[in-house]
Structures are given as structure tokens and as C-alpha cells.
Design an enzyme around this catalytic site. Structure first.
Site, mmCIF file in Angstrom:
data_model
loop_
_atom_site.group_PDB
_atom_site.id
_atom_site.type_symbol
_atom_site.label_atom_id
_atom_site.label_comp_id
_atom_site.label_asym_id
_atom_site.label_seq_id
_atom_site.Cartn_x
_atom_site.Cartn_y
_atom_site.Cartn_z
ATOM 1 C CG ASP A 17 -2.073 0.941 1.109
ATOM 2 O OD1 ASP A 17 -2.365 1.397 -0.017
ATOM 3 O OD2 ASP A 17 -2.684 1.263 2.143
ATOM 4 C CG HIS A 34 -0.135 2.091 -9.391
ATOM 5 N ND1 HIS A 34 -0.357 1.697 -8.100
ATOM 6 C CD2 HIS A 34 -1.241 2.795 -9.752
ATOM 7 C CE1 HIS A 34 -1.555 2.132 -7.697
ATOM 8 N NE2 HIS A 34 -2.102 2.802 -8.686
ATOM 9 C CG LEU A 128 9.809 -16.632 -3.773
ATOM 10 C CD1 LEU A 128 9.838 -16.666 -2.238
ATOM 11 C CD2 LEU A 128 10.035 -15.191 -4.249
HETATM 12 C C1 FPP Z 1 -1.979 0.248 -3.327
HETATM 13 O O1 FPP Z 1 -1.537 1.562 -3.329
HETATM 14 C C2 FPP Z 1 -1.424 -0.447 -4.480
HETATM 15 C C3 FPP Z 1 -2.160 -1.038 -5.461
HETATM 16 C C4 FPP Z 1 -3.612 -1.028 -5.506
HETATM 17 C C5 FPP Z 1 -1.502 -1.686 -6.597
HETATM 18 C C6 FPP Z 1 -0.268 -2.438 -6.259
HETATM 19 C C7 FPP Z 1 0.366 -2.843 -7.506
HETATM 20 C C8 FPP Z 1 1.689 -2.874 -7.730
HETATM 21 C C9 FPP Z 1 2.738 -2.580 -6.728
HETATM 22 C C10 FPP Z 1 2.126 -3.292 -9.052
HETATM 23 C C11 FPP Z 1 1.976 -4.767 -9.165
HETATM 24 C C12 FPP Z 1 2.426 -5.213 -10.449
HETATM 25 C C13 FPP Z 1 2.494 -6.497 -10.822
HETATM 26 C C14 FPP Z 1 3.184 -6.843 -12.026
HETATM 27 C C15 FPP Z 1 1.893 -7.584 -10.049
HETATM 28 P P1 FPP Z 1 -2.625 2.733 -3.403
HETATM 29 O O2 FPP Z 1 -2.784 3.107 -4.820
HETATM 30 O O3 FPP Z 1 -3.865 2.302 -2.698
HETATM 31 O O4 FPP Z 1 -1.884 3.849 -2.599
HETATM 32 P P2 FPP Z 1 -2.530 4.961 -1.653
HETATM 33 O O5 FPP Z 1 -3.123 4.220 -0.471
HETATM 34 O O6 FPP Z 1 -1.355 5.785 -1.265
HETATM 35 O O7 FPP Z 1 -3.532 5.697 -2.474
#
Ligand code: FPP
Length: 242
Positions: A17, A34, A128
């Protein structure tokens, strides 16, 4: 009495997050967070691989994430697709076994194909296990289990008495990965957000204010140190307290 330390957790799960906040703090659009989050994920996969962790489950896209603005959903789908196309060879070389955890039926054929390919190419790897929770929701997972059980009962293939914890566990998307020992959440929120509801029963929880794109090896190490110092009781009374 000297406290007994836990070893390395066999299964670590991460709620990644804080991507949006990371971007906002830099006056960037959310998608940049992201994109940076993928780099942090690569670092975490390597760290887990190098430190004897057997399975890593990451929360990449929840069943609730569909309600985000259309452009963000499209971006995340595209990012997932491109990341796999770019990284699969390297992950395969490193012996990582990839598995999707979540509902595939509502994903596009292209995305389904890339998952199937990634799983097939890496199926025999012994390193893994990387479970990517994508279109995953803990409640949806349990409803899916219940439907399968109800179907088997109604067909006469299963009796009510045969519905056991082991039977339920065998139908979870994460099967055969054992329950997580440690769940890490970045971004500071103290909640599970519909992640691994069944599997989290006895997991140790570690929350850090570090935002996911900034989560590096030192942060992973701190989480493992915190885990090592915990007393895991699994609902029991420890011998020294009796
Ligand atoms: C939460 O941060 C994150 C997500 C909803 C997406 C997580 C995805 C990735 C790290 C990329 C994954 C990629 C692959 C290839 C699997 P948020 O957007 O809710 O952040 P905020 O709480 O600060 O708004």
C-alpha cells in the site's frame, strides 16, 4: 529465560500500500507510484529468494480495486501485462514459480493468457513461490469455496461431515501454499482489507509507515527481525506460563 527466536518465515504475504501517496508527495500522477511499486516488488522478490523464504504472496489488485477510476484500472492491467512479458524470463532463470491467486473469470483473454503462460513456464521451478493476488478478495475466495462444497454435496460426492478445515483449505486459491507466517502492510494502515481472511488466522502482522515504492531490503529485514522476536502461541498457553 532466554526468548526463543522464530526462524525465517516460510511464507510472507505483503499488502503493498501507498503507491498513490508516494506519487502525490512528489506531485506526480498516481500511476507513477504504481510503476515505482513494480521496482519495489522486484527488490522484494529477490530479497525473499535470497533469504530462504519459500513463498511470497503479494496483494496486487483486489476485487474492490475495479471501482477505481477507469484510467487507473486500465493502467494497472497494462502494467501487470507488460511486467510479466518483460520479467518472466528473468524470474524463470532465478527459479521463481509464479501463481495467480484470485478470480480469473472476469479478466480479459490477454491477461488470462499471460497468467497461464507465466504459470506453465515456471511450474517446475523449485525456488521461491510467488503468489500474485490479482482480482483477489478474501470473501470472494470463501464464497467460491462454499459454492464448490455445496455443489459436491448436492451431487452426493461429499457428505456434510466431510467438510473440514483441511477440505476448505484445499479449495483456497492459495492452495497448496501453507498459511502465511508473516503479513507485512506498508503505508501505515492497520487493516487486512479483505486479504487472505482464512489464511491469516495465526499470521503475525507487521505494519510500517514506509510507502510501498520505498520499501527496500532494510525494511524487509526489519520486518523479519520483528517476526523473529515474536512469541507465536497459536491459541495455546506456553509451557513457561503453566
Ligand atoms: C496500493 O496503493 C497499491 C495497489 C492497488 C496496486 C499495487 C500494484 C503494484 C505494486 C504493481 C503490481 C504489479 C504487478 C506486475 C503484479 P494505493 O494506490 O492504494 O496507494 P494509496 O493508499 O497511497 O492511495
Amino acid at each position: 529465560m532466554k526468548k526463543q527466536l522464530n526462524g525465517v518465515p516460510q511464507h510472507v504475504a505483503i499488502i503493498m500500500d501507498g503507491n498513490g501517496r508516494w506519487a502525490r508527495r512528489r506531485a506526480m500522477p498516481r500511476f507513477m507510484g504504481h510503476r515505482q511499486g513494480v521496482k519495489a516488488l522486484k527488490t522484494a522478490v529477490r530479497y525473499a529468494s535470497d533469504h530462504g523464504i519459500s513463498a511470497l504472496t503479494v496483494y496486487a489488485f483486489s476485487t474492490e480495486n475495479w471501482t477505481r477510476p477507469r484510467e487507473e484500472v486500465d493502467f494497472l492491467m497494462d502494467l501487470m501485462y507488460k511486467t510479466f512479458v518483460q520479467e518472466i524470463e528473468e524470474l524463470n532463470k532465478e527459479g521463481v514459480r509464479i501463481r495467480q491467486v484470485g478470480d480469473r473469470t472476469s479478466l480479459t483473454p490477454e491477461i488470462r493468457r499471460v497468467w497461464t503462460q507465466a504459470e506453465e513456464i515456471t511450474a517446475a521451478n523449485k525456488g521461491l513461490t510467488l503468489n500474485i493476488a490479482f482480482n483477489y478478495g478474501g470473501r470472494q475466495e470463501l464464497v467460491n469455496v462454499m459454492r464448490q462444497l455445496a455443489d459436491r454435496v448436492s451431487q452426493g460426492d461429499l457428505s456434510i461431515d466431510e467438510i473440514t478445515e483441511e477440505e476448505v483449505a484445499s479449495l483456497l486459491y492459495t492452495h497448496p501454499t501453507p498459511d502465511p507466517d508473516l503479513i507485512i502492510r506498508t503505508g501505515g494502515e492497520m487493516r487486512l482489507s479483505n486479504f487472505l481472511l482464512w489464511q491469516a488466522a495465526y499470521a503475525e502482522f507487521y505494519v510500517t509507515d514506509v510507502l510501498w515504492p520505498d520499501f527496500g531490503n532494510d525494511d524487509f529485514e526489519r520486518a523479519l527481525q520483528s517476526y523473529a522476536a515474536r512469541e507465536r502461541r497459536f491459541g495455546q498457553v506456553l509451557a513457561k506460563e503453566q
